[in-house]
Design an enzyme around this catalytic site. Structure first.
Site, PDB file in Angstrom:
ATOM      1  NE  ARG A  90     -32.439 -57.631 -47.177  1.00 54.76           N
ATOM      2  CZ  ARG A  90     -32.739 -57.003 -48.285  1.00 54.76           C
ATOM      3  NH1 ARG A  90     -33.040 -55.696 -48.273  1.00 54.76           N
ATOM      4  NH2 ARG A  90     -32.775 -57.604 -49.453  1.00 54.76           N
ATOM      5  N   GLY A  91     -28.896 -57.194 -47.994  1.00 52.13           N
ATOM      6  CA  GLY A  91     -28.711 -56.688 -49.350  1.00 52.13           C
ATOM      7  C   GLY A  91     -27.217 -56.457 -49.552  1.00 52.13           C
ATOM      8  CB  ALA A  92     -24.941 -57.571 -52.258  1.00 53.93           C
ATOM      9  CG  ASP A 122     -26.582 -61.303 -52.788  1.00 51.63           C
ATOM     10  OD1 ASP A 122     -27.680 -61.483 -53.355  1.00 51.63           O
ATOM     11  OD2 ASP A 122     -26.454 -60.727 -51.701  1.00 51.63           O
ATOM     12  CD  GLN A 133     -35.166 -61.779 -47.940  1.00 47.59           C
ATOM     13  OE1 GLN A 133     -36.025 -62.613 -48.231  1.00 47.59           O
ATOM     14  NE2 GLN A 133     -33.946 -62.118 -47.602  1.00 47.59           N
ATOM     15  NE  ARG A 137     -26.520 -62.693 -45.037  1.00 47.44           N
ATOM     16  CZ  ARG A 137     -27.566 -62.395 -45.806  1.00 47.44           C
ATOM     17  NH1 ARG A 137     -27.960 -61.131 -45.914  1.00 47.44           N
ATOM     18  NH2 ARG A 137     -28.226 -63.340 -46.451  1.00 47.44           N
ATOM     19  CG  ASN A 180     -30.585 -62.238 -56.557  1.00 51.74           C
ATOM     20  OD1 ASN A 180     -30.087 -61.389 -55.815  1.00 51.74           O
ATOM     21  ND2 ASN A 180     -31.876 -62.224 -56.864  1.00 51.74           N
ATOM     22  CE  LYS A 181     -32.230 -63.977 -50.261  1.00 50.85           C
ATOM     23  NZ  LYS A 181     -31.371 -64.546 -49.196  1.00 50.85           N
TER      24      LYS A 181
HETATM   25  O1  MRU Z   1     -30.399 -62.299 -47.988  1.00 54.24           O
HETATM   26  P1  MRU Z   1     -30.531 -60.902 -48.494  1.00 54.24           P
HETATM   27  O2  MRU Z   1     -31.830 -60.256 -48.156  1.00 54.24           O
HETATM   28  O3  MRU Z   1     -29.339 -60.054 -48.082  1.00 54.24           O
HETATM   29  O4  MRU Z   1     -30.479 -61.061 -50.055  1.00 54.24           O
HETATM   30  C1  MRU Z   1     -30.507 -59.934 -50.889  1.00 54.24           C
HETATM   31  C2  MRU Z   1     -30.574 -60.268 -52.326  1.00 54.24           C
HETATM   32  O5  MRU Z   1     -30.593 -61.409 -52.709  1.00 54.24           O
HETATM   33  C3  MRU Z   1     -30.534 -59.120 -53.293  1.00 54.24           C
HETATM   34  O6  MRU Z   1     -31.203 -59.456 -54.455  1.00 54.24           O
HETATM   35  C4  MRU Z   1     -29.065 -58.821 -53.596  1.00 54.24           C
HETATM   36  O7  MRU Z   1     -28.369 -58.466 -52.432  1.00 54.24           O
HETATM   37  C5  MRU Z   1     -28.833 -57.831 -54.638  1.00 54.24           C
HETATM   38  S1  MRU Z   1     -29.578 -56.327 -54.244  1.00 54.24           S
HETATM   39  C6  MRU Z   1     -28.962 -55.000 -54.289  1.00 54.24           C
END
Ligand code: MRU
Length: 362
Positions: free
Chosen positions: A53-55, A243, A202, A90, A253-254
Site C-alpha cells: 500500500r502507499g501511493a 495520494d 497505518q 485502488r 491523503n488518508k
Molecule cells: O491506504 P494507504 O495505506 O495506501 O494510504 C497511504 C497514504 O495515505 C499515504 O499517506 C500516501 O500514499 C502518500 S505516501 C507516500
C-alpha cells in the site's frame, strides 16, 4: 532502509525475473515476512488487500503486475485486460494509473515478443526513480526542518504525521518520513507524534515500526489528540504524504488529514505535504469535486486487528452486531490549508503557479 542491519526495499524482482518479492505489510508490525507474487492476479490481489500500500508502492507493484501478465500472454488484449484489472484495485492514488500508463505506452508499440522484457525494464526504472525522488524530497525537507529547528535553539522539534508515508509506502525512504530520517541522521533533535490512523492504523503499526527501526524518537497518539497537542504548543510542524495532488495544489491523503490541516491552520502551525511528481494529476484542479474517494469495507471500521497476548495476529469486533459502518479511505485538503509542497525538485507554494514553477517542463 534497514531492518536489523539488513537493507531492504519494499519490492524487488526475484531471481529469474518471473516473480516479484514484497514485504507483507498486513503482518507488520508484529511479524516481518515477505511474499512472492507470481502473476498479475496475485499482484492485483496484493494491492487490493493492502499487502502493499502507499501511493508510490502500489504504482510500482502495478507496473510489475503488467510485466507478469505480459510474460504469460503479450497480446494487445492481454495488455488491456491486465491494465484494467490492476487499475481497478485502488481508485484514489494516481500513481497507480500513472505507472500503468507509463509501462503500457512503452510496450504497446513493440512486437509482442519484446513486451515483457521492456515492461521489466520500465518497472525497474520506475522503482529506481521513486527511490531517487524520495531521497531528494528528504534533502529538501531536511533544509526546511533545519530552519524550523534553528528558530527554536535547544528545543526538540516536534513533528506530527498521519498515516504511513514512510519507506513502506514507497520503494525506499518514503515521502513525509524521508525528511524526518534525514533530520535524525543529521543529528537534529526531532520527535514525531504518530497519529494511529484509524481504521487500518497505518500510523500505529507501520510508521511506528519504521521510526522504531531507525531509532527516531516517536510517540503514538490517537487520531483525535493532534488538535489538543497543537493548542498546547507541542507540535512545531505537520508533515504528510499525498495520494493525488491536483494542478492547483489540493492534496488527497488518508482520511483525517483534512482535520489535521484545519487544526494546524487554527494554531498557526505549518502544514507540509511531501510528494514525488508521480503523485500530481495534471488533469484536475478541484480535489474535493474531482478526486474519486475509495470506500473500503465497513469491516475495517467495525473490527480491528492486533496481537493477542499469546502472540497470534487476530481480529476482534468493536461495534455492536448489526451497527453499520462507513469507510471512506481518503479526504481532500484544499491547497489554501497547505503551507508548502515538498517535492523532489524543491519546496513550493501549493498553487498552480508554484507547481508550474517547478514542473513547467513536464
Ligand atoms: O491506504 P494507504 O495505506 O495506501 O494510504 C497511504 C497514504 O495515505 C499515504 O499517506 C500516501 O500514499 C502518500 S505516501 C507516500
Amino acid at each position: 532502509m534497514k531492518i536489523d542491519g539488513q537493507a531492504w526495499r519494499t519490492i524487488w524482482l526475484e531471481p529469474g525475473g518471473r516473480s516479484i518479492g514484497v514485504i507483507d505489510q498486513i503482518q507488520l508490525p508484529h511479524q516481518f515476512t515477505t511474499r512472492t507474487l507470481r502473476s498479475c492476479d496475485e499482484a492485483a490481489e496484493a494491492i487490493r488487500t493492502m499487502v502493499v500500500r502507499g501511493a508510490p508502492l502500489i504504482g510500482v507493484t502495478g507496473a510489475y503486475g503488467l510485466m507478469l501478465a505480459l510474460q504469460v500472454d503479450p497480446s494487445d488484449d492481454s495488455l488491456a485486460a491486465a491494465f484494467d484489472q490492476l487499475n481497478a484495485t485502488r481508485p484514489t492514488a494516481v500513481n497507480l494509473r500513472w505507472a500503468l500508463e507509463r509501462v503500457r505506452d512503452r510496450v504497446a508499440p513493440l512486437p509482442p515478443a519484446e513486451r515483457a522484457e521492456a515492461a521489466q525494464v520500465e518497472a525497474g526504472a520506475i522503482a529506481d526513480e521513486d527511490v531517487a525522488m524520495c531521497e531528494a524530497i528528504g534533502e529538501h525537507g531536511l533544509a526546511l526542518f533545519q530552519k524550523l529547528a534553528a528558530a527554536r535553539p535547544g528545543q526538540t522539534l516536534n513533528v506530527l504525521t498521519h498515516c504511513n508515508a514512510g519507506w513502506l509506502a514507497t520503494v525506499d525512504w518514503g515521502t513525509a518520513l524521508a525528511p524526518i530520517y534525514k533530520a535524525h541522521r543529521a543529528g537534529l533533535d526531532i520527535h514525531v507524534w504518530v497519529d494511529e490512523t484509524r481504521p487500518r492504523n497505518q500510523g500505529a503499526s507501520l510508521t511506528a515500526y519504521e521510526l522504531g527501526r531507525e531509532g527516531v524518537p516517536h510517540t503514538v497518539i490517537v487520531d483525535n489528540a493532534g488538535g489538543h497537542l497543537m493548542q498546547h504548543g507541542q507540535v512545531d510542524a505537520v508533515i504528510v504524504g499525498t495520494d493525488r495532488t491536483t494542478r492547483r495544489g489540493d492534496v488527497c491523503n488518508k482520511i483525517g488529514t483534512y482535520l489535521k490541516a484545519l487544526a494546524a491552520r487554527d494554531n498557526n502551525i505549518p502544514f507540509y505535504v511531501a510528494l514525488p511528481a508521480s503523485t500530481i494529476d495534471w488533469s484536475i484542479d478541484d480535489g474535493v469535486a474531482e478526486i474519486p474517494i475509495e470506500a473500503r469495507s465497513p469491516e475495517e471500521v467495525t473490527h480491528i486487528q492486533g496481537r493477542s497476548p499469546e502472540g497470534a495476529i487476530t481480529t476482534v469486533q468493536l461495534s455492536p452486531d448489526g451497527s453499520p459502518g462507513f469507510n471512506p479511505a481518503f479526504d481532500v485538503t484544499p491547497a489554501r490549508l497547505v503551507t508548502a509542497l515538498i517535492t523532489e525538485r524543491g519546496v513550493v507554494a501549493a498553487s498552480a503557479a508554484g507547481l508550474q514553477e517547478l514542473y513547467g517542463d513536464v
